[in-house]
Design a protein around this motif. Structure first.
Motif, PDB file in Angstrom:
ATOM      1  N   LEU A 136      16.126   5.443 -14.866  1.00 62.22           N
ATOM      2  CA  LEU A 136      17.109   5.921 -13.741  1.00 62.22           C
ATOM      3  C   LEU A 136      16.864   5.262 -12.531  1.00 62.22           C
ATOM      4  CD1 LEU A 136      16.375   9.658 -14.518  1.00 62.22           C
ATOM      5  CD2 LEU A 136      18.406   8.521 -15.608  1.00 62.22           C
ATOM      6  N   VAL A 137      17.883   5.580 -11.361  1.00 61.42           N
ATOM      7  CA  VAL A 137      17.917   5.224 -10.114  1.00 61.42           C
ATOM      8  C   VAL A 137      17.339   6.691  -9.449  1.00 61.42           C
ATOM      9  CG1 VAL A 137      18.890   4.928  -7.811  1.00 61.42           C
ATOM     10  CG2 VAL A 137      19.567   3.529  -9.921  1.00 61.42           C
ATOM     11  N   ILE A 138      16.222   6.716  -8.970  1.00 62.89           N
ATOM     12  CA  ILE A 138      15.390   7.984  -8.185  1.00 62.89           C
ATOM     13  C   ILE A 138      15.339   7.613  -6.675  1.00 62.89           C
ATOM     14  CG2 ILE A 138      13.650   9.795  -8.248  1.00 62.89           C
ATOM     15  CD1 ILE A 138      13.369   9.178 -11.248  1.00 62.89           C
ATOM     16  N   PRO A 139      16.378   7.744  -5.768  1.00 61.52           N
ATOM     17  CA  PRO A 139      16.287   7.173  -4.516  1.00 61.52           C
ATOM     18  C   PRO A 139      15.336   7.578  -3.731  1.00 61.52           C
ATOM     19  CG  PRO A 139      17.991   8.424  -4.705  1.00 61.52           C
ATOM     20  CD  PRO A 139      17.385   8.448  -6.135  1.00 61.52           C
ATOM     21  N   VAL A 140      14.140   6.773  -3.560  1.00 64.52           N
ATOM     22  CA  VAL A 140      12.899   7.397  -2.659  1.00 64.52           C
ATOM     23  C   VAL A 140      12.653   6.427  -1.423  1.00 64.52           C
ATOM     24  CG1 VAL A 140      11.897   8.779  -4.231  1.00 64.52           C
ATOM     25  CG2 VAL A 140      11.152   6.791  -4.184  1.00 64.52           C
ATOM     26  N   ALA A 141      13.238   5.023  -1.833  1.00 63.16           N
ATOM     27  CA  ALA A 141      12.943   3.877  -0.874  1.00 63.16           C
ATOM     28  C   ALA A 141      13.439   4.047   0.401  1.00 63.16           C
ATOM     29  CB  ALA A 141      13.409   2.727  -1.531  1.00 63.16           C
ATOM     30  N   GLY A 142      12.727   3.864   1.418  1.00 67.45           N
ATOM     31  CA  GLY A 142      13.027   3.967   2.937  1.00 67.45           C
ATOM     32  C   GLY A 142      12.966   5.541   3.416  1.00 67.45           C
ATOM     33  N   LYS A 143      12.557   6.439   2.728  1.00 67.25           N
ATOM     34  CA  LYS A 143      12.287   7.858   3.175  1.00 67.25           C
ATOM     35  C   LYS A 143      10.929   8.170   3.499  1.00 67.25           C
ATOM     36  CE  LYS A 143      16.034   9.445   0.481  1.00 67.25           C
ATOM     37  NZ  LYS A 143      16.698  10.183  -0.994  1.00 67.25           N
ATOM     38  N   GLU A 144      10.022   7.179   3.330  1.00 68.21           N
ATOM     39  CA  GLU A 144       8.432   7.296   3.643  1.00 68.21           C
ATOM     40  C   GLU A 144       7.913   8.523   2.838  1.00 68.21           C
ATOM     41  OE1 GLU A 144       7.334   4.811   5.704  1.00 68.21           O
ATOM     42  OE2 GLU A 144       9.185   4.055   6.141  1.00 68.21           O
ATOM     43  N   LEU A 145       8.382   8.669   1.475  1.00 67.40           N
ATOM     44  CA  LEU A 145       7.681   9.724   0.875  1.00 67.40           C
ATOM     45  C   LEU A 145       6.612   9.183   0.036  1.00 67.40           C
ATOM     46  CD1 LEU A 145      11.052  11.238  -0.687  1.00 67.40           C
ATOM     47  CD2 LEU A 145       9.734  12.150   1.344  1.00 67.40           C
ATOM     48  N   ASP A 146       5.554   9.930  -0.002  1.00 70.25           N
ATOM     49  CA  ASP A 146       4.474   9.688  -0.822  1.00 70.25           C
ATOM     50  C   ASP A 146       4.486  10.594  -2.070  1.00 70.25           C
ATOM     51  OD1 ASP A 146       3.621  12.176  -0.016  1.00 70.25           O
ATOM     52  OD2 ASP A 146       1.695  11.600   0.947  1.00 70.25           O
ATOM     53  N   ALA A 147       3.389  10.334  -2.940  1.00 72.88           N
ATOM     54  CA  ALA A 147       3.784  11.036  -4.396  1.00 72.88           C
ATOM     55  C   ALA A 147       3.799  12.783  -3.912  1.00 72.88           C
ATOM     56  CB  ALA A 147       2.585  10.865  -5.458  1.00 72.88           C
ATOM     57  N   ALA A 148       3.032  13.092  -2.977  1.00 73.84           N
ATOM     58  CA  ALA A 148       3.206  14.628  -2.761  1.00 73.84           C
ATOM     59  C   ALA A 148       4.658  15.093  -2.475  1.00 73.84           C
ATOM     60  CB  ALA A 148       2.103  15.068  -1.880  1.00 73.84           C
ATOM     61  N   ALA A 149       4.941  14.427  -1.428  1.00 71.43           N
ATOM     62  CA  ALA A 149       6.543  14.476  -0.832  1.00 71.43           C
ATOM     63  C   ALA A 149       7.432  14.549  -1.959  1.00 71.43           C
ATOM     64  CB  ALA A 149       6.738  13.666   0.022  1.00 71.43           C
TER      65      ALA A 149
ATOM     66  N   LEU B 224      12.400   2.657 -13.740  1.00 73.96           N
ATOM     67  CA  LEU B 224      12.912   3.469 -12.606  1.00 73.96           C
ATOM     68  C   LEU B 224      13.046   2.282 -11.589  1.00 73.96           C
ATOM     69  CD1 LEU B 224      10.180   6.053 -12.803  1.00 73.96           C
ATOM     70  CD2 LEU B 224      12.396   6.112 -14.003  1.00 73.96           C
ATOM     71  N   ASN B 225      13.973   2.845 -10.778  1.00 72.76           N
ATOM     72  CA  ASN B 225      14.538   2.182  -9.602  1.00 72.76           C
ATOM     73  C   ASN B 225      14.418   3.111  -8.427  1.00 72.76           C
ATOM     74  OD1 ASN B 225      15.978   0.663  -7.770  1.00 72.76           O
ATOM     75  ND2 ASN B 225      17.630  -0.051  -9.198  1.00 72.76           N
ATOM     76  N   ALA B 226      13.675   2.637  -7.509  1.00 74.10           N
ATOM     77  CA  ALA B 226      13.455   3.404  -6.424  1.00 74.10           C
ATOM     78  C   ALA B 226      14.350   3.484  -5.352  1.00 74.10           C
ATOM     79  CB  ALA B 226      12.120   3.270  -5.719  1.00 74.10           C
TER      80      ALA B 226
ATOM     81  N   GLN C 114       1.003  -1.302   0.101  1.00 67.02           N
ATOM     82  CA  GLN C 114      -0.132  -0.230   0.027  1.00 67.02           C
ATOM     83  C   GLN C 114       0.786   1.324  -0.008  1.00 67.02           C
ATOM     84  OE1 GLN C 114      -3.017  -0.569  -0.500  1.00 67.02           O
ATOM     85  NE2 GLN C 114      -4.208   1.350   0.091  1.00 67.02           N
ATOM     86  N   ALA C 115       1.972   1.298   0.713  1.00 64.91           N
ATOM     87  CA  ALA C 115       2.753   2.399   0.839  1.00 64.91           C
ATOM     88  C   ALA C 115       4.169   2.126   0.112  1.00 64.91           C
ATOM     89  CB  ALA C 115       3.046   2.694   2.343  1.00 64.91           C
ATOM     90  N   SER C 116       3.979   1.639  -1.094  1.00 58.18           N
ATOM     91  CA  SER C 116       5.102   1.588  -1.819  1.00 58.18           C
ATOM     92  C   SER C 116       5.804   2.630  -2.340  1.00 58.18           C
ATOM     93  CB  SER C 116       4.675   0.392  -3.158  1.00 58.18           C
ATOM     94  OG  SER C 116       5.810   0.580  -3.998  1.00 58.18           O
ATOM     95  N   ALA C 117       7.198   2.539  -2.247  1.00 52.64           N
ATOM     96  CA  ALA C 117       8.209   3.820  -2.855  1.00 52.64           C
ATOM     97  C   ALA C 117       7.858   3.690  -4.110  1.00 52.64           C
ATOM     98  CB  ALA C 117       9.416   3.499  -2.150  1.00 52.64           C
TER      99      ALA C 117
END
Length: 178
Positions: free
Chosen positions: A137-150, A107-109, A13-16
């Motif tokens: 691209l690698v767009i590093p968002v995993a592990g940062k608890e970011l949703d689309a808005a963030a 894309l790689n999170a 549900q909260a997938s990066a």
């Protein structure tokens, strides 16, 4: 209108990865439409005996892929591989000759998901799809608890998304290499 289909390899549900794709939808430029496919978890297990008389949900996925001009994929890595549910989705469309040459951005999170990214690239190339390297691209968002808005609120991340989507759109506009 250029139509892109975004597919997340994650069922969380909260997938990066899904958040990254939702953010891509938010930055789609005029003249492009990105739609998120959310049926990966509902697909039945691939069965070659019914591949040519597939259930309606499988036909829906195939039709969406055929109708789109390009695909954006973001997938996590599970035990050094592509998640089973996502691999199952790819198995259902591997024999779809109408998809040969389909431009794809991978894309790689997470920069640590190198094994799955390599495996996914191999699967995509085996399927005859065209990986657009400039859009992958690698767009590093995993592990940062970011949703689309963030993600959209972060200029560096948004810039990378613009770069990836722009490169995919450019590849679609110029067509496959001769």
């Amino acid at each position: 209108m250029i139509k892109l289909l975004a597919i997340s390899g994650s069922l969380r549900q909260a997938s990066a990865n899904t958040a990254l794709l939702r953010a891509a939808i938010g930055i789609a430029p005029r003249g492009a439409e990105i739609t998120l496919y959310e049926g990966v978890g509902q697909l039945p297990q691939f069965n070659p005996d019914i591949e040519h008389a597939a259930p309606p949900i499988v036909e829906d996925l195939r039709n969406r892929l055929i109708a789109c001009d390009g695909v954006i994929i973001a997938s996590p890595e599970y035990a050094h591989g592509v998640p089973g549910a996502f691999k199952n989705a790819l198995d259902w469309v591997v024999g779809s000759v109408d998809l040969a040459g389909k431009p794809v951005a991978l894309l790689n999170a997470s920069g640590r998901a190198t094994h799955a990214q390599a495996a996914l690239a191999e699967i995509i190339m085996t399927m005859g799809w065209l990986i657009v390297n400039e859009a992958s691209l690698v767009i590093p968002v995993a592990g940062k608890e970011l949703d689309a808005a963030a993600i959209l609120a972060d200029p560096a991340l948004t810039g990378q998304l613009h770069e990836a989507v722009g490169a995919l759109l450019h590849a679609i506009e110029i067509g496959p290499p001769v």
